[in-house]
Enzyme design. Sequence first.
Site, PDB file in Angstrom:
ATOM      1  N   TYR A 101      10.891   0.169   7.471  1.00 55.60           N
ATOM      2  CA  TYR A 101       9.581  -0.359   7.915  1.00 55.60           C
ATOM      3  C   TYR A 101       8.996   0.544   8.995  1.00 55.60           C
ATOM      4  CZ  TYR A 101       6.150  -3.893   9.206  1.00 55.60           C
ATOM      5  OH  TYR A 101       4.982  -4.554   9.438  1.00 55.60           O
ATOM      6  N   HIS A 157       7.423 -10.338   9.610  1.00 59.15           N
ATOM      7  CA  HIS A 157       7.997 -10.024   8.289  1.00 59.15           C
ATOM      8  C   HIS A 157       9.522 -10.096   8.381  1.00 59.15           C
ATOM      9  CE1 HIS A 157       4.224  -8.484   6.647  1.00 59.15           C
ATOM     10  NE2 HIS A 157       4.088  -7.687   7.681  1.00 59.15           N
ATOM     11  N   GLU A 188      -4.681  -7.733  10.186  1.00 56.21           N
ATOM     12  CA  GLU A 188      -4.417  -7.270   8.820  1.00 56.21           C
ATOM     13  C   GLU A 188      -4.238  -8.507   7.931  1.00 56.21           C
ATOM     14  OE1 GLU A 188      -1.347  -4.251   8.334  1.00 56.21           O
ATOM     15  OE2 GLU A 188      -2.182  -3.698   6.390  1.00 56.21           O
ATOM     16  N   ASP A 241      -2.421  -9.612   5.718  1.00 55.63           N
ATOM     17  CA  ASP A 241      -1.143 -10.290   5.456  1.00 55.63           C
ATOM     18  C   ASP A 241      -0.825 -11.311   6.559  1.00 55.63           C
ATOM     19  OD1 ASP A 241      -0.902  -7.928   6.978  1.00 55.63           O
ATOM     20  OD2 ASP A 241       1.224  -7.692   6.543  1.00 55.63           O
ATOM     21  N   HIS A 284      -2.726 -10.143  14.949  1.00 61.46           N
ATOM     22  CA  HIS A 284      -3.054  -8.929  14.178  1.00 61.46           C
ATOM     23  C   HIS A 284      -3.941  -9.352  13.005  1.00 61.46           C
ATOM     24  CE1 HIS A 284      -2.593  -5.234  12.052  1.00 61.46           C
ATOM     25  NE2 HIS A 284      -1.432  -5.449  11.448  1.00 61.46           N
ATOM     26  N   HIS A 306       0.804  -1.231   0.000  1.00 60.32           N
ATOM     27  CA  HIS A 306       0.000   0.000   0.000  1.00 60.32           C
ATOM     28  C   HIS A 306       0.839   1.284   0.000  1.00 60.32           C
ATOM     29  CE1 HIS A 306       0.154  -0.771   4.362  1.00 60.32           C
ATOM     30  NE2 HIS A 306      -0.716  -1.737   4.267  1.00 60.32           N
ATOM     31  N   ASP A 326       4.141  -7.304  13.618  1.00 63.24           N
ATOM     32  CA  ASP A 326       4.752  -6.260  12.777  1.00 63.24           C
ATOM     33  C   ASP A 326       5.972  -5.602  13.435  1.00 63.24           C
ATOM     34  OD1 ASP A 326       3.109  -6.463  10.572  1.00 63.24           O
ATOM     35  OD2 ASP A 326       1.727  -4.894  11.200  1.00 63.24           O
ATOM     36  N   HIS A 375       0.480  -2.290  14.685  1.00 60.33           N
ATOM     37  CA  HIS A 375       0.224  -1.281  13.693  1.00 60.33           C
ATOM     38  C   HIS A 375      -1.263  -0.895  13.579  1.00 60.33           C
ATOM     39  CE1 HIS A 375      -0.360  -1.508   9.028  1.00 60.33           C
ATOM     40  NE2 HIS A 375      -0.207  -0.267   9.338  1.00 60.33           N
TER      41      HIS A 375
HETATM   42 FE1  FEO Z   1       0.057  -4.581   9.882  1.00 56.94          FE
HETATM   43 FE2  FEO Z   1       2.137  -6.911   8.510  1.00 56.94          FE
HETATM   44  O1  FEO Z   1       0.507  -6.101   8.911  1.00 56.94           O
END
Ligand code: FEO
Length: 389
Positions: free
Chosen positions: A191, A222, A80, A82, A78, A24, A163, A144
């Site tokens: 990041y 990640h 989100e 991903d 989380h 994004h 994250d 996040h």
């Molecule tokens: Fe806030 Fe890696 O998602």
Amino acid sequence: MLAQKIRENIYWVGAIDWSLRNFHGYQTTRGSSYNAYLIIDEKITLIDNVKKKFTNEMLSRISSVINPKKIDIIISNHGEPDHSGSLLKMIELAPQAKIYSSSPNGVKILNLLYGDLPIIPVKNNETLSIGKRTLRFIHSPMVHWPDNMVTYLENEKILFSNDIFGQHLATSNRFDYEFDLSIALYEAKKYYANIVWPYSSQAFKIADKLKELKIEMIATSHGLIWEKHISDILNLYKSMISYEKKDKAVIVYDTMWGSTEVIAKTIAETFQNSNIMVTLYNVNDTHDSDIVSDIFDSKFLAVGSSTLNNNMLPTIASLLCYLKGLGPKDMKFISFGSYGWGGQSVELIDKELEEMHLERLISPIKIQYAPKEEQIKLIANDIYNAINK
Ligand code: FEO
């Protein structure tokens, strides 16, 4: 595809997104990974999952250890997508699995994303026994999303940090000591600057909570797992969270016929002559997400644009829009640009930077058409005096 053992009976079962180049708006030059972890205990536990299109990759890795149908517990740190994109598939495969997420936001977000699911809410600092091991959930809201939490595995002292401490990095290596540390730290900084920066005050609170834990491994969601370089990433976060600034100036510009570039180079040279480190960006050559990573820890920021159709150039407008969303602070700014007749770009840039609550170093620099030698000298003189007063 195989799971990768990170400790006895604990496996990385995530997915590597080698071709991701845009998250994004954030340019992910080195790709990314979605890290999920499997713990084999009396209750077989999956911590986080992966982006939907990588579900089969995760299942294949889990299957190299156990049948995914045997999973008893799914932790969602989380919501989100991903990290939650495979949740519905996991529920289909292992309908007996109990799903845990933060209360109330984790439950709310998963239900809003995927429909009414029987999610078990967990409070901050709540623990869950999975057999020989105990998980502790620590809420980390806004790092996040409002739902974020981290899971601490008390026995092995592993922090599943989601994250936090992550890096958008696709690599076949799992651990920090298997990879170039300077690249890993650069990506962790990028990041933070692009994702966590607006939530620095919340990140500060989480860092305080985490101080109480003894951590021997940080299993991020990640990029690389931190094991040998935990102190490096913690020190980096400490400096970023406390907003430590470098004696540095970032100069960003776009130019139509080279005049704004001449001003940009004059500004750069003046900072350099004052022993302040400088980075000069033509905004067309570097992605906004890399430029803001550099702006993040700078004391000075200069932004310039020629005037086009009574406005600034769209490239600079885009950068300022992106930067404003990140909530920069504690920076002195210069706005500058050349123009033919209207000359609105400089005032518009100045207004944007002022609205970000940054401090003006000198009055806006506006030059009609091409800068003359005496104007260049005046600009350099003004900046030099303002820096060195
Ligand atoms: Fe806030 Fe890696 O998602």
